[in-house]
Structure formats: structure tokens, C-alpha cells
Scaffold this active site. Structure first.
Site, PDB file in Angstrom:
ATOM      1  N   LYS A 119      34.634  33.119  43.945  1.00 32.15           N
ATOM      2  CA  LYS A 119      35.458  33.121  42.731  1.00 32.15           C
ATOM      3  C   LYS A 119      34.619  33.591  41.538  1.00 32.15           C
ATOM      4  O   LYS A 119      35.094  34.344  40.693  1.00 32.15           O
ATOM      5  CB  LYS A 119      36.017  31.715  42.501  1.00 32.15           C
ATOM      6  CG  LYS A 119      36.818  31.522  41.228  1.00 32.15           C
ATOM      7  CD  LYS A 119      38.300  31.562  41.502  1.00 32.15           C
ATOM      8  CE  LYS A 119      39.180  31.637  40.274  1.00 32.15           C
ATOM      9  NZ  LYS A 119      39.018  30.522  39.352  1.00 32.15           N
ATOM     10  N   ASN A 122      36.664  39.736  34.581  1.00 35.14           N
ATOM     11  CA  ASN A 122      36.903  39.158  33.244  1.00 35.14           C
ATOM     12  C   ASN A 122      36.129  39.848  32.118  1.00 35.14           C
ATOM     13  O   ASN A 122      36.735  40.209  31.096  1.00 35.14           O
ATOM     14  CB  ASN A 122      36.616  37.658  33.268  1.00 35.14           C
ATOM     15  CG  ASN A 122      37.533  36.906  34.232  1.00 35.14           C
ATOM     16  OD1 ASN A 122      38.184  37.520  35.077  1.00 35.14           O
ATOM     17  ND2 ASN A 122      37.594  35.598  34.119  1.00 35.14           N
ATOM     18  N   ASN A 134      44.351  42.865  33.277  1.00 32.55           N
ATOM     19  CA  ASN A 134      43.603  43.072  34.521  1.00 32.55           C
ATOM     20  C   ASN A 134      43.916  44.446  35.116  1.00 32.55           C
ATOM     21  O   ASN A 134      43.021  45.153  35.597  1.00 32.55           O
ATOM     22  CB  ASN A 134      43.936  41.974  35.530  1.00 32.55           C
ATOM     23  CG  ASN A 134      43.405  40.610  35.092  1.00 32.55           C
ATOM     24  OD1 ASN A 134      42.683  40.524  34.098  1.00 32.55           O
ATOM     25  ND2 ASN A 134      43.749  39.555  35.806  1.00 32.55           N
TER      26      ASN A 134
END
Ligand code: NAD
Ligand code: KPL
Length: 305
Positions: free
Chosen positions: A184, A192, A202
Site C-alpha cells: 500500500k 499520491n 488520479n
């Protein structure tokens, strides 16, 4: 009588968990910062969860960190940069068999918390659920997802997973939680910061395919070097899949910056760069990304730690 859940932090995830546990009839107590916040909370009459446009309020009892009752089960729902100091305040209240569930994104805060409370069992979590505050003591359940929980030190699942089942909190016990957290973290590092620097959703990163691919290659190298080859597997493919699947969304870091909030950079990209340096691994693009992001945050008057 089952063991009470103490929830530390009445923000998005803390409220999402506290309200679902309370709705299932489980004993929950909310720990707020101080007496002033407690007065504000009591005046509001409880925590409100908004789900599919429908708001329900749960009168979860509130308390301050210096309340006298011992704590056996603590859900730590602060931001990564607040977790260690918030838990330190509660250390004197932790029972000998206390268990902590750490909901923080990224890596670094979990070890810092565990070092503060060496006798407690610390369970890390990685969640894809989404929630945001639309008022004081009020949270909107924005994205259904899953929470993986695991203990780096002991593979045996705790009995309170039954409470999560009863509260309909989708979860799974994971024996490789560190791999999940690293994976993650790598996804967050590849997506990000670029959404912040390119000022885009995104999906906007589809126009920056080469930059994303270069970062993924360096992140995969880092994961291999820190003994996480499974987290490195097909990283670029997954990053591209997430960019497509969440094309219309703004990343969490983008939202923090847009709202002039402190980011969790130190526990994401900052942590990756720190670990790379520790391994004497030269990752020029990742380091450059960190420098660009830090400069950008400073230009906006935001902290970079
Ligand atoms: P948040 O800012 O909404 O909530 C954090 C809360 O902790 C705030 O209410 C803050 O006042 C409180 N707090 C901080 N220090 C405290 C102290 N000493 N005593 C009492 N309360 C204290 O944050 P969030 O969005 O719920 O995120 C929590 C963690 O979960 C982060 O690491 C985040 O990255 C992760 N996460 C969030 C989401 C989401 O959808 N919100 C999803 C996945 C992961
Ligand atoms: O987790 C995310 C975030 O915005 O923090 C995703 C959607 C994966 C983007 O990195």
C-alpha cells in the site's frame, strides 16, 4: 459483558468504527483530546454516521485521556504523525493484557507506538474503506472496502475479530500484514505525490506514464531490498490498474494539500527514502520526488514532516 472498545480519535475512521461497533450493541468509549472537546461532544449528543444519505446518531460515551478506567482494547484512529504521542498519554491506563489496533496508513508510526508500549500487543491494520468528515462529530461513509489486520510478532488471530463480524466491519486476519502495508505504501508513493505535483486527479497520471513507470521500478527495487519481494510483484501493473479504477478521485494527499492540512508524507514517501538510505540504495527519482514534494509543501506553508 464483553471487553469495551476504546476508540482514540474521533475523526473519519475512528467514527466509522465506533458507530458500527455501537450499532451492533458492543460497548464502546470515545477518547477525545481534552475537557473542551468533551463538552462539545456531549453537547452534540453522540457520533453521527451518514450512509447512503441517511444519518444515524449513536450516543457513544466520551471521555478524556486522563479518565481513570483501565483500557484493554484500544483502536488508535489518529493520523500517523499523532499516533505515538496520543498513545503515550494513555500508557498509564493500559491493562497488562492490553491490545492496540493501529489504523495508520504508511509505515513508521506502528513501530514508534509499539516502542512506547512494549507490554501491549500491537496489531497493524491496512484499510481500503473510505470516510470523510462533513461536520464536527459527523462522518460520511464514502467507500466500502476491506480492512486487513495482522500482528508482525504473533500470527494467532485475536478473539475480538468476532466483534468486527458482529459490527459488519469487513475484515480479514493477515499473516503477512507487513507485506500488505509495504504494498500500500508503494502504491501511495507512486500515485499520491504526483497527483499533488501535477495538480490532477488520479486519472490524470495516465498522461505521465513514464514518470510512474520509473518510480515503480525504483519502489520495486526498494521492496526487494527490504525483504518484501511479494510486495514488489507486478507493482507497476497494479499502480496502473488503481490509476484507472480511481481515475475520477483525488488522492488522499491531494485532498490534504487542497484543504491546507498536514500530510502523512513522512510515513509514506519519507519512510521509503529513509529505508532506502539505510540500505545504501540509490533511488534518484524517488529522492527527487521527495525533494520536489517537500519544496511544494513549504511553498504552501505546510509542514513536510
Ligand atoms: P482524521 O484526521 O479524520 O482523524 C484523526 C482524529 O484523531 C482527529 O479527530 C484528531 O483530532 C484526533 N486526535 C489526534 N490526536 C489526538 C489525541 N492526542 N487525543 C485524541 N484525539 C486525537 O484522520 P482519518 O482520516 O480518520 O485517518 C486516520 C488514519 O487512517 C490515517 O493514518 C489515514 O491515512 C488512515 N486512513 C484513513 C482513511 C479515510 O478514509 N479517512 C482510509 C484509510 C486509511
Ligand atoms: O490510497 C489511495 C490514496 O489516495 O491514499 C489511492 C487511491 C490508492 C491512491 O494512492
Amino acid at each position: 459483558m464483553s471487553t469495551p472498545w476504546h476508540v482514540l480519535g474521533a475523526g473519519s475512521l475512528g467514527t466509522l468504527w465506533a458507530t458500527r461497533l455501537a450499532r451492533a450493541g458492543l460497548p464502546v468509549r470515545l477518547i477525545v483530546r481534552d475537557a473542551m472537546r468533551l463538552r462539545s461532544y456531549n453537547a452534540a449528543g453522540g457520533l453521527t454516521l451518514v450512509e447512503q444519505g441517511h444519518a444515524s446518531t449513536y450516543s457513544v460515551p466520551g471521555e478524556t485521556p486522563d479518565s481513570p478506567q483501565p483500557i484493554r482494547r484500544l483502536l488508535v484512529a489518529c493520523k500517523a504523525y499523532d499516533a505515538e504521542s496520543a498513545v503515550a498519554l494513555l500508557a498509564p491506563r493500559l491493562a497488562a493484557d492490553a491490545e492496540l489496533i493501529l489504523l495508520q496508513n504508511g509505515l513508521g508510526s506502528q513501530d514508534a507506538v509499539a516502542a512506547r508500549v512494549p507490554h501491549a500487543r500491537c496489531i497493524s491494520a491496512s484499510s481500503t474503506e473510505g470516510a470523510f468528515r462533513d461536520g464536527d462529530w459527523r462522518v460520511v461513509f464514502a467507500g466500502h472496502g476491506y480492512t486487513w489486520l495482522g500482528d508482525v510478532a504473533h500470527p494467532v488471530a485475536p478473539i475480538w475479530l468476532d466483534d468486527l463480524q458482529a459490527a459488519k466491519i469487513p475484515h480479514e486476519w493477515s499473516t503477512d500484514i507487513l507485506t500488505r502495508l509495504w504494498r500500500k505504501l508503494a502504491l501511495n508513493c507512486a500515485i499520491n505525490p504526483l497527483t499533488v505535483l501535477h495538480n490532477c486527479r488520479n486519472g490524470g497520471l495516465q498522461a505521465h506514464h513514464c514518470e510512474v513507470a520509473t518510480l515503480c521500478a525504483e519502489l520495486a527495487e526498494l521492496l526487494q531490498r527490504c525483504g518484501q519481494p511479494a510486495a514488489a510483484d507486478n507493482l507497476q501493473q497494479e499502480v496502473e490498474r488503481v490509476i484507472l479504477a480511481t481515475a475520477a478521485n483525488y488522492s488522499s494527499m491531494y485532498q490534504d494539500v487542497a484543504n491546507q492540512r498536514r500530510t502523512e508524507i513522512s510515513y509514506l514517501l519519507g519512510h521509503a527514502c529513509k529505508v532506502a538510505a539505510r540500505h545504501q540504495l540509490n533511488l534518484p527519482h524517488l529522492n527527487q520526488l521527495q525533494q520536489r514534494l517537500v519544496a511544494h509543501l513549504h511553498s504552501l506553508g505546510l509542514p513536510s514532516d
